[in-house]
Design a protein around this motif. Structure first.
Motif, PDB file in Angstrom:
ATOM      1  N   LEU A   2       0.405  -1.263   0.205  1.00  0.00           N
ATOM      2  CA  LEU A   2      -0.226   0.237  -0.121  1.00  0.00           C
ATOM      3  C   LEU A   2       0.837   1.475  -0.140  1.00  0.00           C
ATOM      4  CD1 LEU A   2      -3.157   0.355   0.085  1.00  0.00           C
ATOM      5  CD2 LEU A   2      -2.354   0.638   2.605  1.00  0.00           C
ATOM      6  N   GLN A   5       1.076   6.846   1.352  1.00  0.00           N
ATOM      7  CA  GLN A   5      -0.310   8.051   1.918  1.00  0.00           C
ATOM      8  C   GLN A   5      -1.874   7.649   2.128  1.00  0.00           C
ATOM      9  OE1 GLN A   5       1.482   8.048  -1.834  1.00  0.00           O
ATOM     10  NE2 GLN A   5      -0.323   8.531  -2.806  1.00  0.00           N
ATOM     11  N   HIS A   6      -1.499   6.776   1.743  1.00  0.00           N
ATOM     12  CA  HIS A   6      -2.772   5.520   2.538  1.00  0.00           C
ATOM     13  C   HIS A   6      -2.149   4.582   3.193  1.00  0.00           C
ATOM     14  CE1 HIS A   6      -4.669   7.018  -1.347  1.00  0.00           C
ATOM     15  NE2 HIS A   6      -4.059   6.180  -2.365  1.00  0.00           N
ATOM     16  N   ARG A   7      -1.235   4.912   3.983  1.00  0.00           N
ATOM     17  CA  ARG A   7      -1.596   3.875   5.149  1.00  0.00           C
ATOM     18  C   ARG A   7      -2.011   5.123   6.811  1.00  0.00           C
ATOM     19  NH1 ARG A   7       4.853   2.367   3.833  1.00  0.00           N
ATOM     20  NH2 ARG A   7       4.145   1.187   2.299  1.00  0.00           N
ATOM     21  N   GLY A  55      -4.901  11.039   0.327  1.00  0.00           N
ATOM     22  CA  GLY A  55      -5.906  10.558   0.353  1.00  0.00           C
ATOM     23  C   GLY A  55      -6.639   8.817   0.815  1.00  0.00           C
ATOM     24  N   ARG A  57      -7.140   6.918   4.347  1.00  0.00           N
ATOM     25  CA  ARG A  57      -5.727   5.913   4.851  1.00  0.00           C
ATOM     26  C   ARG A  57      -6.573   4.717   5.088  1.00  0.00           C
ATOM     27  NH1 ARG A  57      -1.459   9.426   7.157  1.00  0.00           N
ATOM     28  NH2 ARG A  57      -0.803  11.699   5.509  1.00  0.00           N
ATOM     29  N   ARG A  84      -6.191  -1.726  -1.848  1.00  0.00           N
ATOM     30  CA  ARG A  84      -5.719  -1.207  -3.315  1.00  0.00           C
ATOM     31  C   ARG A  84      -6.782  -1.367  -4.285  1.00  0.00           C
ATOM     32  NH1 ARG A  84      -0.044  -3.230  -4.820  1.00  0.00           N
ATOM     33  NH2 ARG A  84      -1.564  -5.288  -4.867  1.00  0.00           N
ATOM     34  N   LEU A  87      -9.408   0.624  -3.973  1.00  0.00           N
ATOM     35  CA  LEU A  87      -8.534   2.178  -4.487  1.00  0.00           C
ATOM     36  C   LEU A  87      -8.540   2.074  -6.263  1.00  0.00           C
ATOM     37  CD1 LEU A  87      -6.325   3.291  -1.702  1.00  0.00           C
ATOM     38  CD2 LEU A  87      -8.855   3.822  -2.213  1.00  0.00           C
ATOM     39  N   CYS A  99     -10.673   8.152   6.798  1.00  0.00           N
ATOM     40  CA  CYS A  99     -10.454   6.406   6.893  1.00  0.00           C
ATOM     41  C   CYS A  99     -10.863   5.415   7.678  1.00  0.00           C
ATOM     42  CB  CYS A  99      -9.466   7.220   8.791  1.00  0.00           C
ATOM     43  SG  CYS A  99      -8.229   9.086   9.102  1.00  0.00           S
TER      44      CYS A  99
END
Length: 129
Positions: A2, A5-7, A55, A57, A84, A87, A99
């Motif tokens: 991942l 920026q998505h964690r 984006g 998270r 993912r 997304l 979130c």
């Protein structure tokens, strides 16, 4: 894997997402979604201000009830890939600062990747309604 920026790494955001977010479940996962409550970025607490610029998270909770360490790691990898995939599909419109915390249930250890993608997608859609 991942993208960074998505964690979801902030403990405060994990807690706030679980406490204030909408919770939807399936046979394999429980998904908590917190969309920031529609507030402007400057009105949000500091951790959420940072999250609103990126984006959506995502964070994971995979307890020992799922299985041993190898099973938990495998389940975590499948769930990250499932998020993912959701997304990448681009079908779900995430509000700014969203979130998502995905909690794996014991059945997720035996589920296929396709089942996990379908369950994660379904739970997120229902939580964002």
């Amino acid at each position: 894997m991942l993208a960074p920026q998505h964690r979801l790494r902030s403990t405060a955001l994990f807690g706030q997402t679980i406490r204030k977010g909408r919770k939807k479940g399936s046979r394999t996962v429980v998904v908590h979604v917190f969309a920031g409550g529609g507030a402007r970025a400057e009105e949000l607490p500091v951790p959420l201000q940072e999250a609103s610029t990126a984006g959506p998270r995502m964070g994971l909770v995979v307890s020992k009830a799922v299985g041993n360490a190898v099973t938990r790691h495998d389940t975590s990898r499948k769930l990250r890939n499932a998020f993912r995939a959701v997304l990448d599909e681009g079908e779900i419109e995430f509000p700014s600062g969203t979130c998502v915390v995905i909690r794996a249930l014991p059945a997720s250890a035996r589920a296929s990747s396709e089942e996990l993608v379908a369950d994660v997608r379904s739970c997120i859609r229902r939580a964002l309604r």
